[in-house]
Design an enzyme around this catalytic site. Structure first.
Site, PDB file in Angstrom:
ATOM      1  N   GLY A  22      31.264  80.864  -4.166  1.00 12.13           N
ATOM      2  CA  GLY A  22      31.570  81.667  -5.345  1.00 12.13           C
ATOM      3  C   GLY A  22      30.712  81.244  -6.511  1.00 12.13           C
ATOM      4  O   GLY A  22      29.929  80.290  -6.414  1.00 12.13           O
TER       5      GLY A  22
ATOM      6  N   ASP B  20      42.530  78.888 -18.982  1.00 14.68           N
ATOM      7  CA  ASP B  20      41.928  79.989 -18.219  1.00 14.68           C
ATOM      8  C   ASP B  20      42.702  80.236 -16.920  1.00 14.68           C
ATOM      9  O   ASP B  20      42.120  80.394 -15.852  1.00 14.68           O
ATOM     10  CB  ASP B  20      40.450  79.690 -17.931  1.00 14.68           C
ATOM     11  CG  ASP B  20      39.612  80.964 -17.753  1.00 14.68           C
ATOM     12  OD1 ASP B  20      40.125  82.062 -18.037  1.00 14.68           O
ATOM     13  OD2 ASP B  20      38.454  80.847 -17.324  1.00 14.68           O
TER      14      ASP B  20
HETATM   15  P1  ADP Z   1      33.622  79.204 -12.795  1.00 10.47           P
HETATM   16  O1  ADP Z   1      33.905  78.162 -13.809  1.00 10.47           O
HETATM   17  O2  ADP Z   1      32.164  79.476 -12.702  1.00 10.47           O
HETATM   18  O3  ADP Z   1      34.486  80.431 -12.900  1.00 10.47           O
HETATM   19  P2  ADP Z   1      35.261  78.356 -10.542  1.00 10.47           P
HETATM   20  O4  ADP Z   1      35.626  76.913 -10.479  1.00 10.47           O
HETATM   21  O5  ADP Z   1      36.313  79.309 -10.981  1.00 10.47           O
HETATM   22  O6  ADP Z   1      33.929  78.511 -11.391  1.00 10.47           O
HETATM   23  O7  ADP Z   1      34.715  78.811  -9.104  1.00 10.47           O
HETATM   24  C1  ADP Z   1      34.191  80.110  -8.901  1.00 10.47           C
HETATM   25  C2  ADP Z   1      34.688  80.646  -7.567  1.00 10.47           C
HETATM   26  O8  ADP Z   1      34.215  79.773  -6.511  1.00 10.47           O
HETATM   27  C3  ADP Z   1      36.206  80.663  -7.392  1.00 10.47           C
HETATM   28  O9  ADP Z   1      36.799  81.863  -7.890  1.00 10.47           O
HETATM   29  C4  ADP Z   1      36.365  80.533  -5.884  1.00 10.47           C
HETATM   30  O10 ADP Z   1      36.184  81.793  -5.259  1.00 10.47           O
HETATM   31  C5  ADP Z   1      35.190  79.632  -5.497  1.00 10.47           C
HETATM   32  N1  ADP Z   1      35.638  78.222  -5.467  1.00 10.47           N
HETATM   33  C6  ADP Z   1      35.674  77.369  -6.515  1.00 10.47           C
HETATM   34  N2  ADP Z   1      36.139  76.159  -6.175  1.00 10.47           N
HETATM   35  C7  ADP Z   1      36.412  76.246  -4.845  1.00 10.47           C
HETATM   36  C8  ADP Z   1      36.970  75.312  -3.895  1.00 10.47           C
HETATM   37  N3  ADP Z   1      37.311  74.076  -4.265  1.00 10.47           N
HETATM   38  N4  ADP Z   1      37.142  75.743  -2.623  1.00 10.47           N
HETATM   39  C9  ADP Z   1      36.808  77.004  -2.273  1.00 10.47           C
HETATM   40  N5  ADP Z   1      36.309  77.929  -3.111  1.00 10.47           N
HETATM   41  C10 ADP Z   1      36.100  77.555  -4.394  1.00 10.47           C
END
Ligand code: ADP
Ligand code: MG
Length: 300
Positions: A10, A131
């Protein structure tokens, strides 16, 4: 720290998340992790996230952090944070795959209880997540929720914690009235956002229906209007959302109070709901399941 970058899971505005395999030299790391990376010039929120996650480790409802590292990839210096891998992807993906009908109330009660445990933990340690939304709530292999993305998290009572400020941070659809009105973003803002998440899980669509962002912010920040709740929702569910959607942050219920609310405290549904629940396949590039992509993105 020894690990190998795998497929992309992601991404957000500044960070990319990939699968990470522990290398042969790694000691004590799980074989599969997620790695969240950003270029050094944009790494301040990821560094903030790492510091907070290290402090919050020990809560099963919060994604675990295994440490940080830096790397050079394609000529760029990257800052990396190794995280517990959540193979079920984001709750947003699960809701989208449910066909727009929303999730059964018994399942929503289970998720709500787990989310409240995590939020209570965050607030107890003096932080505000800032958030809370479906894209930032992940699912472990056993279906348990993992609160993730602490990129906007901050100390309660710090900047924008209690006093009015002027910064608009967060995601419009989940913003609290006090945030919209004056930039105030303390623990009650997470509870408002939780209410939006619960209403969205039940309805299968965002808590607010509005055709323009300025109109949305007006409705949140001015007057008495609160999000609609699904007609079929139980009395307890209505009452629970009513306590989250109190416009005055001082009168809004806290996580601790809500943990004792009959919507989640009465029944032994949580583990039942989790039994036999298979994790979804990992999401590809997640996107907003609805028609408001910008409104579902964080601004900072
Ligand atoms: P941002 O700060 O860029 O929004 P996130 O931490 O929300 O980043 O991560 C973006 C996306 O990546 C999430 O919505 C999820 O789909 C995927 N993702 C993030 N962390 C994980 C994880 N630990 N395991 C699996 N997928 C993850
Ligand atoms: Mg995110």
């Amino acid at each position: 720290m020894d690990w190998i970058r795998g497929e992309k899971l992601g991404h957000g505005s500044f960070a990319t998340v990939n699968l990470a395999m522990a290398g042969s030299q790694s000691c004590g790391l799980p074989p599969l992790m997620a790695v969240k990376s950003s270029g050094f010039s944009h790494s301040s929120s990821l560094m903030n996230e790492k510091v907070i996650l290290e402090e919050l480790k020990g809560c099963p409802e919060i994604i675990r952090c295994f440490g940080e590292s830096s790397s050079y990839e394609k000529g760029e210096k990257l800052y990396n944070v190794l995280l517990e891998y959540a193979p079920g992807g984001a709750l947003a993906d699960k809701l989208r795959n449910s066909g727009g009908e929303g999730l059964p109330e018994s399942e929503v009660r289970g998720y709500t209880k787990a989310l409240l445990k995590g939020i209570h933990y965050i607030h107890k340690f003096g932080y505000v997540h800032c958030d809370i939304k479906l894209q930032n709530i992940l699912l472990a292999a056993n279906g348990r929720v993992k609160i993730a993305d602490f990129g906007l998290a901050k100390r309660a009572g710090g900047r924008n914690g209690g006093a009015p400020g002027c910064e608009l941070r967060g995601t419009p659809l989940y913003m609290s009235p006090e945030m919209v009105a004056g930039g105030e973003q303390g623990p009650p803002a997470d509870i408002w956002a939780l209410g939006c998440v619960v209403a969205e899980m039940l309805a299968g669509a965002p808590a607010w229906r509005c055709s323009d962002i300025a109109g949305l912010l007006m409705r949140i920040g001015v007057g008495e209007e609160v999000p609609e709740v699904p007609r079929s929702l139980s009395e307890e569910g209505r009452d629970f959302l009513g306590k989250c959607f109190v416009k005055d942050p001082i009168k809004r219920w806290t996580a601790e109070m809500l943990l004792n609310h009959p919507f989640i405290s009465d029944q032994d549904f949580e583990d039942d709901g989790l039994k036999n629940r298979e994790a979804n396949t990992p999401s590809t590039s997640p996107r907003c399941p609805f028609d408001f992509p910008d409104w579902a993105s964080s601004v900072s």
